[in-house]
Design an enzyme around this catalytic site. Structure first.
Site, mmCIF file in Angstrom:
data_model
loop_
_atom_site.group_PDB
_atom_site.id
_atom_site.type_symbol
_atom_site.label_atom_id
_atom_site.label_comp_id
_atom_site.label_asym_id
_atom_site.label_seq_id
_atom_site.Cartn_x
_atom_site.Cartn_y
_atom_site.Cartn_z
ATOM 1 N N ARG A 103 0.817 -1.199 0.000
ATOM 2 C CA ARG A 103 0.000 0.000 0.000
ATOM 3 C C ARG A 103 0.862 1.264 0.000
ATOM 4 N NH1 ARG A 103 -3.764 1.740 4.382
ATOM 5 N NH2 ARG A 103 -4.982 3.254 3.229
ATOM 6 N N HIS A 154 0.741 4.106 -2.853
ATOM 7 C CA HIS A 154 0.453 5.502 -2.504
ATOM 8 C C HIS A 154 1.606 6.425 -2.919
ATOM 9 C CE1 HIS A 154 -3.074 5.234 0.555
ATOM 10 N NE2 HIS A 154 -3.122 4.222 -0.283
ATOM 11 N N ASN A 199 -3.158 9.002 3.818
ATOM 12 C CA ASN A 199 -1.955 8.245 4.193
ATOM 13 C C ASN A 199 -1.856 7.984 5.691
ATOM 14 O OD1 ASN A 199 -1.047 7.978 1.586
ATOM 15 N ND2 ASN A 199 0.199 9.835 1.641
ATOM 16 N N HIS A 219 -5.649 -6.224 -3.093
ATOM 17 C CA HIS A 219 -6.572 -6.364 -1.961
ATOM 18 C C HIS A 219 -6.753 -7.819 -1.543
ATOM 19 C CE1 HIS A 219 -8.692 -2.231 -2.737
ATOM 20 N NE2 HIS A 219 -7.469 -2.115 -2.251
#
Length: 333
Positions: free
Chosen positions: A63, A67, A96, A196
C-alpha cells in the site's frame, strides 16, 4: 566477405532507446552490483524477519508503495516526516494516515543496514521498490524484475496525494480517471486492485454499507448478508476504536492469490469500489477472467507492478540519495 547488414543494426538500436521513457532507460536490475553487492540480500533478510513476526507488513508495504508511486512517481516522497520547514508532508495526507507503522519501520531498518554496508549508495525509493517485490513473492504472489537506480524526491507535499489517490467512495468513472491520467489502462487498474487479496481495511471505509445504509435497509443489499452480519460485529465499536478493521479477503487474507476477484463476484468485497468493479461493464470481464484464471491475474499484476515501479522515477540530479529516509539531506530554503 563483408557484411552489408551490419550498419543497419545501429539505427534500430537507436530507435529502441527512443521508445523507452528516458528516465527508466537509466535504471537497471544490476544497478548496485559493484557499489553495494549485498543490497538484495540485506533487503530480503530484513523483509523475511519482519514479515515472519508481523504478517501485516506485506500489505502495508504494498500500500505504501502504491500511494507513493501513483502520487508523483516512485520517489519515496511518502517517507518524509513533516517539519517546521515542510509542515504538510505527503505522509500526513488524510489518505496516508492509515498506512502501516510496520511498513515504515522495516524501510528504516533496511536503510540503516545498508548505510552500514555501503554508506550513501542506496536510495530509499529503491528500498521501497525492492521490498515490495520481495514481500509480494514471499506471500505467494508473482515474481517480477525490479529495475534500480531511482533517486529520492526533493519535494513532499500532502496536497499532491489527495489529488492522485482513488478513494472508496468514488464512482467507477472517477476511479478509472485516476489511473488513465497517469497512463495506466483499465486492465492494469483491475490487476493492481488485486493487491486487496492481502491486508485489511479500517471499518470507517465501509461502515456506510453495514450501518444505516438507507431509509429502507440497514445494510447494503449488494453485500453478502452473512458477511454484513460478521462485519457489524467486528465494527460495532469502530467510532470509539478507529483501529477496528476487517480482512479484505475473508477467505485467505494472508496469501497472495486470486480469491479477491472470486469474492467480488459473490458479494464478498468489503468496499463499494470492490462491488462496482464486479458490475461495471468495463471492469467485470477482467474480474471474471482473474477469478477463474489465477495465472492470467499473476501475469497482468506482475506487468502492472513492473510498470508502476518505474512510474515517474527521478534519476541523475532530479533527486538525491537520502541518508535518512524520513528527511531530505538539506533543509530546503
Amino acid at each position: 566477405m563483408h557484411n552489408h547488414h551490419f550498419p543497419m543494426a545501429f539505427p534500430i538500436l537507436f530507435l529502441l532507446f527512443i521508445c523507452l521513457p528516458f528516465s527508466s532507460a537509466k535504471l537497471n536490475v544490476n544497478y548496485y552490483k559493484t557499489t553495494c553487492p549485498d543490497f538484495e540480500k540485506i533487503v530480503r533478510e530484513n523483509i523475511y524477519t519482519k514479515q515472519s513476526s508481523s504478517p501485516a507488513t506485506a500489505p502495508g508495504i504494498l500500500r505504501l508503495f502504491f500511494h507513493d508511486c501513483i502520487t508523483d512517481g516512485c520517489d519515496a516522497s511518502i517517507l518524509i516526516s513533516s517539519t517546521a520547514y515542510n509542515p504538510h508532508a505527503e505522509r500526513d495526507a488524510e489518505l496516508n494516515l492509515s498506512l502501516s507503522g510496520d511498513a515504515f519501520d522495516v524501510i528504516v531498518k533496511i536503510k540503516n543496514a545498508l548505510e552500514l554496508a555501503c554508506p550513501g549508495i542506496v536510495s530509499c525509493s529503491d528500498i521501497v521498490a525492492q521490498s515490495t517485490r520481495d514481500l509480494v513473492k514471499m506471500v505467494g504472489g508473482p515474481f517480477y524484475p525490479v529495475r534500480l537506480g531511482r533517486k529520492d524526491s526533493l519535494v513532499s507535499e500532502a496536497s499532491r496525494t489527495d489529488a492522485s489517490l482513488p478513494t472508496t467512495k468514488m464512482t467507477m468513472d472517477e476511479i478509472i480517471k485516476k489511473f488513465t491520467v497517469k497512463n495506466f489502462t483499465i486492465k492494469e487498474m483491475v490487476a493492481l486492485t488485486g493487491a486487496h487479496t492481502i491486508g485489511f481495511t479500517h471499518c470507517k471505509e465501509f461502515s456506510d454499507r453495514i450501518f444505516n445504509y438507507s431509509k429502507t435497509s440497514e445494510i447494503d443489499p449488494t453485500l453478502h448478508p452473512k458477511l454484513a452480519a460478521g462485519l457489524r460485529k467486528v465494527c460495532q465499536n469502530y467510532t470509539n476504536d478507529p483501529s477496528m478493521a476487517a480482512f479484505n479477503d475473508v477467505r485467505s487474507p494472508g496469501k497472495f492469490d486470486n480469491a479477491f476477484f472470486q469474492n467480488v463476484l459473490k458479494g464478498l468485497g468489503l468496499l463499494t469500489s470492490d462491488y462496482i468493479l464486479g458490475v461495471d461493464p468495463r471492469t467485470r470481464p477482467l474480474v471474471e477472467l482473474y477469478a477463474k484464471d489465477e495465472k492470467a491475474f499473476f501475469q497482468d499484476f506482475a506487468k502492472a507492478m513492473e510498470k508502476l515501479s518505474v512510474h515517474g522515477v527521478k534519476t541523475g540530479n532530479k533527486g538525491e540519495v537520502r541518508s535518512r529516509c524520513d528527511q531530505f539531506n538539506h533543509i530546503p530554503n
